[in-house]
Design a protein around this motif. Structure first.
Motif, PDB file in Angstrom:
ATOM      1  N   TRP A 721     -40.626   3.410   7.507  1.00 15.48           N
ATOM      2  CA  TRP A 721     -38.997   3.627   6.955  1.00 15.48           C
ATOM      3  C   TRP A 721     -38.916   3.468   5.369  1.00 15.48           C
ATOM      4  N   TRP A 741     -30.334  -4.978  -0.126  1.00 16.25           N
ATOM      5  CA  TRP A 741     -28.922  -3.983   0.283  1.00 16.25           C
ATOM      6  C   TRP A 741     -27.273  -4.943   0.458  1.00 16.25           C
ATOM      7  N   PHE A 773     -28.798   0.522  -0.869  1.00 17.54           N
ATOM      8  CA  PHE A 773     -28.758   0.206   0.968  1.00 17.54           C
ATOM      9  C   PHE A 773     -27.710  -0.216   1.089  1.00 17.54           C
ATOM     10  N   ASP A 800     -28.174   2.526   5.143  1.00 13.93           N
ATOM     11  CA  ASP A 800     -28.894   2.116   6.377  1.00 13.93           C
ATOM     12  C   ASP A 800     -27.785   2.019   7.825  1.00 13.93           C
ATOM     13  N   TYR A 803     -28.957  -0.825   9.737  1.00 15.55           N
ATOM     14  CA  TYR A 803     -29.620  -2.010   8.962  1.00 15.55           C
ATOM     15  C   TYR A 803     -31.406  -1.984   9.792  1.00 15.55           C
ATOM     16  N   GLU A 804     -31.654  -0.241   9.941  1.00 17.23           N
ATOM     17  CA  GLU A 804     -32.721  -0.250  10.424  1.00 17.23           C
ATOM     18  C   GLU A 804     -34.501  -0.819   9.556  1.00 17.23           C
ATOM     19  N   GLY A 805     -33.673  -0.329   7.562  1.00 14.28           N
ATOM     20  CA  GLY A 805     -34.756  -0.914   7.158  1.00 14.28           C
ATOM     21  C   GLY A 805     -34.685  -2.480   6.444  1.00 14.28           C
ATOM     22  N   TRP A 806     -33.871  -2.912   6.887  1.00 13.11           N
ATOM     23  CA  TRP A 806     -33.506  -4.532   7.058  1.00 13.11           C
ATOM     24  C   TRP A 806     -33.745  -5.009   7.541  1.00 13.11           C
TER      25      TRP A 806
END
Length: 855
Positions: A721, A741, A773, A800, A803-806
């Motif tokens: 990611w 975030w 993000f 994001d 919240y895929e990244g988190w």
């Protein structure tokens, strides 16, 4: 509604007595203030006016006229009769939490009827609770958070500016609610213990109960807000009431003119602490001043100021953290420490005063604790988020009406002024930018660059609430007395109308007429000393009267008297200032600053100068900074207590610079705040005599070496990611990265952004990525890749969406962080997470740099 007058005969008698005392104090302004009582007044109007005057601060007696207060009273009484809940409001709540015309130290304006007309139509069919929530949405349309100086702008100025700190946002919300006859009060934690700074929010009385909310930060329901968890670590929450209040809450302080009540139990676990003050023989000392203090911004900051009773004891309901205690009476002094882990009591024996020496303390705030949140449904949250977006867009549309950079450049070219300087003042003026542009257009042809220079020496807030009549009067008046004063001295100490945090108004013509026969600073000081009666303790808020108001009233607190001297001297062309450290008034003579009201005088031969000198030296650990009001402060012992000197925040140039100071006893306080909020404190007490020079080391205690902390590692999903087609090693570039975030419109995230900007040079020196993000549900207006100026070079912002990244990054953490924004991770060059933090926290910038220095 005769209840206001007849419910409490003792109250009526007390109000009448205090009213007559204020009438006697303000006899020089009798016509301005009291002529309204000669006209027709109803019984309730007369009592409401007498109530306001009885508890009116000295500064307001100096600066405002009776017609303003009478209109305020009549508007408020009419609104009470109009709103459907008006008859439900108990008279005591109306008097203490609706009727007052000010909330904090803001400029008082005629705004009650204006707010009512702006808001009432959208709430008239709602319940009280729905109205409170709707009013907060209205406030959010008008303003959002930014940090700025201590002067609180008026609610209408905040609306014009659309940006303000929490104290201003809560002042706006309280004023708006009171304008609908809903009892409201501003709640402050004077200082946090677990991080620097403080916070303010609002409590509103709804159908018999007090509830809270974050001003200009709407939530779906009452008793919600990002500050709930930090508040559970609080040591005191209070509100000030301009009256002798005797409600059910604990009173932390009360005098003749105001009351402070303790609301901590509404938010945090509490305990009672006890301080017993004794004399040398062990007898109780009644009436001793007791300051309970926490560490905040590198000083021991008073949390509460109490008085001992006949038994020598002062008590406070507070949180489960450490406290420093000072006590004083009749020149005697004592100091102590109450630890959270020990018995919540201390005995202090008064002695001769502080003795020279050093000491260190480990200061512990209350432990972090999560509590039960008010539950909301997904539908409520979705609707609230939709409204937040709409409100941000409305505010952004209003901000687009401000003067923009192309217009500023065109104006600068037209007037022959530097474009960057013109844009800088117009950018800061925001909703007042057209007024400031008009001032430049009118005055530059006659005065050249001095019109722009006047704007540049003002505080940033002055540009938002100072209008052409005031600016014109100060520019014209200053230029008439410029003479041969060198330009830099003239700009800062004659042209500049700003002295401290007083409201700017015209005064130069008035002072030139009032002191037309004064030819020297000594004469001016003598005249002011004779004409102004010093009256301490009549103003309950941190503020001051305008210089002209103080002279017209003939009475002032010491700060307002000193501001008066500086303003009058500048009006006569005499360079003057408040000394940067202890704010004593000074004038410039023969290239040196001299005290206007000296505490000590030279002997006849002038052989012994009255000042002492302090030079601060290292050792500051290599690679670290030592900044004032961040790592260290100086305090002078006076009137029985240590009082911090007010050198400019962040000024790291004080070290090595000789400081001319008044002789006396001083204390250097240094602190290193650790990641968990605790602080390593070092105190150095020393004395400086007349003509004596003292070198003082600024010692920052070293943190005990901790084993390497690893919160987890970035896995394959996180690498994919973040790095895309690059390897993680390539993406981290041998430096590491900060990942955060954020909620761009919320105060906790804005603090993180501010700290990254403030430490730009340090982060640029490191050279690692800073990736910010935000989910689509957190971005209410379009933001580009670089939405904030002056960020570190490698800082970028992106979305994001789900919240895929988190989810990918946090999957590798050993312990999951609570979903509280901002969520901040620091990754070292190998991909190991070395720092993890969630929610509200000041000082993250320094935390990140400290950990970065370890790898």
């Amino acid at each position: 509604m005769t209840g206001l007058v007849s419910a409490d005969g003792n109250l009526s008698q007390s109000v009448a007595g205090k009213f007559e005392e204020k009438r006697a104090i303000a006899w020089k302004r009798h016509r301005n203030l009291f002529r309204v009582f000669d006209g027709p007044l109803t019984e309730e109007e007369r009592f409401a006016m007498m109530f306001l005057y009885a508890y009116m601060p000295l500064n307001d007696l100096a600066d405002y006229d009776g017609e303003l207060f009478l209109k305020h009273v009549r508007d408020t009484l009419r609104i009470r009769r109009t709103v459907p809940w008006g008859s439900k409001i108990p008279d005591e709540h109306f008097l203490y939490f609706v009727l007052p015309y000010r909330v904090n130290n803001e400029n008082v304006e005629d705004h009650r009827d204006w707010f009512f007309k702006e808001i009432y139509e959208r709430v008239r069919s709602l319940s009280m609770e729905e109205t409170v929530l709707e009013v907060n949405h209205w406030c959010h349309e008008k303003a959002t958070y930014t940090g700025n100086d201590l002067r609180t702008v008026s609610p209408r100025t905040l609306i014009r500016t659309a940006l303000g700190r929490c104290g201003e946002q809560s002042t706006l919300a309280v004023a708006a609610l009171r304008s609908l006859c809903i009892p409201a009060r501003q709640v402050y934690t004077p200082r946090w213990a677990h991080c620097d700074s403080n916070h303010a929010w609002v409590e509103a009385w709804v159908d018999g109960e007090w509830g809270f909310f974050g001003a200009c930060e709407p939530e779906p329901r009452m008793n919600q807000g990002w500050f709930v968890d930090p508040a559970r670590r609080g040591m005191l929450m209070n509100t000030r009431i301009p009256a002798n209040y005797s409600g059910p809450e604990e009173i932390t302080f009360a005098d003749t003119w105001h009351t402070e009540i303790n609301l901590l139990a509404n938010y945090a676990p509490t305990r009672s602490v006890s301080v017993r003050v004794e004399d040398a023989e062990g007898r109780p000392v009644a009436g001793a001043g007791v300051h309970l203090q926490v560490y905040n911004y590198a000083e021991l900051s008073p949390l509460a100021k109490l008085r001992t009773g006949e038994d020598g004891i002062a008590m406070l309901t507070t949180g489960f953290g450490d406290l420093f205690v000072e006590a004083a009476r009749d020149g005697r002094w004592a100091f102590g420490f109450i630890q959270a882990s020990d018995a919540a009591a201390v005995i202090l024996k008064l002695g001769d005063g502080p003795t020279a020496g050093t000491a260190d303390f480990d200061f512990h705030p209350p432990a972090a604790a999560l509590g039960e949140d008010v539950e909301t449904t997904p539908a409520e949250r979705e609707q609230n988020n939709r409204r937040l977006k709409e409100e941000d867009q409305l505010r952004a549309a209003y901000e687009a009406t401000f003067v923009q950079e192309p217009e500023a450049s065109q104006l600068a070219e037209e007037l022959g002024l530097p474009g960057d300087r013109v844009w800088n003042v117009l950018r800061k003026a925001r909703g007042n930018s057209k007024e400031i542009a008009a001032f430049l257009r009118e005055e530059t042809p006659a005065f050249g660059g001095w019109a722009l220079r006047l704007l540049e020496v003002l505080n940033e807030k002055d540009l938002t609430d100072t209008f052409r009549p005031t600016l014109n009067e100060h520019l014209h008046g200053a230029m008439e007395v410029k003479g041969d004063t060198e330009d830099s001295i003239f700009a800062s100490y004659v042209l500049n109308p700003r002295v401290l945090f007083e409201m700017l108004r015209p005064y130069r013509t008035f002072f030139r007429n009032a002191f037309y026969d004064v030819t020297s600073p000594y004469e001016l000081a003598d005249r002011i000393r004779n004409d102004i009666k010093i009256m301490q303790g009549y103003t309950y808020y941190q503020g001051s009267a305008t210089p002209r108001g103080s002279l017209e009233l003939g009475a002032a607190d010491r700060v307002s008297r000193d501001i008066l001297f500086v303003a009058a001297a500048r009006s006569l062309g005499m360079p003057s200032r408040l000394e940067p450290g202890d704010r004593r008034p000074q004038y410039r003579e023969d290239g040196r600053w001299q005290d206007a009201f000296p505490e000590m005088k030279s002997d006849d031969c002038g052989a012994k100068p009255p000042y002492g000198r302090i030079t601060l030296t290292g050792p500051v650990p290599e690679g670290e900074k030592a900044e004032y009001f961040l790592h260290y402060t100086l305090a002078r012992h006076e009137e029985g207590m240590f009082r911090t000197l007010h050198y400019r925040s962040g000024n790291d140039g004080l070290i090595g610079e000789p400081l001319d100071i008044l002789p006396g006893t001083y204390r250097l306080t240094t602190g290193r705040r650790l990641t968990d909020g605790s602080v390593l404190i070092w105190l150095h007490t020393f004395k400086v005599g007349p003509g004596e020079s003292v070198n003082v080391e600024v010692v920052l205690r070293k943190e005990m070496q901790q084993p390497d902390t690893a919160y987890g590692d970035l896995g394959n999903e996180a690498t994919r990611w973040l790095a895309g087609n690059e390897t993680l090693k390539e993406w981290l570039n041998g430096k590491g990265a900060v990942l955060a975030w954020i909620e761009p419109d919320r105060e906790p995230s804005k603090h993180l952004i501010r700290e990254l900007r403030e430490r730009k040079n340090d982060f640029d020196g490191w050279g690692g990525r800073i990736a910010l993000f935000a989910g689509d549900d957190k971005v209410n207006v379009p933001l580009g890749e670089h939405p904030w100026p002056d960020m570190p070079e490698l800082a970028v912002f992106s979305s994001d969406a789900v919240y895929e990244g988190w989810n990918a990054v946090s999957a590798g953490l050993k312990d999951q962080l609570p979903m509280q924004f901002p969520l901040v991770l620091l990754v070292d060059p190998s991909g190991t997470v070395r720092y993890a933090s969630a929610g509200y926290k000041l000082g993250r910038g320094e935390d990140l740099l400290r950990v970065i220095s370890q790898f």
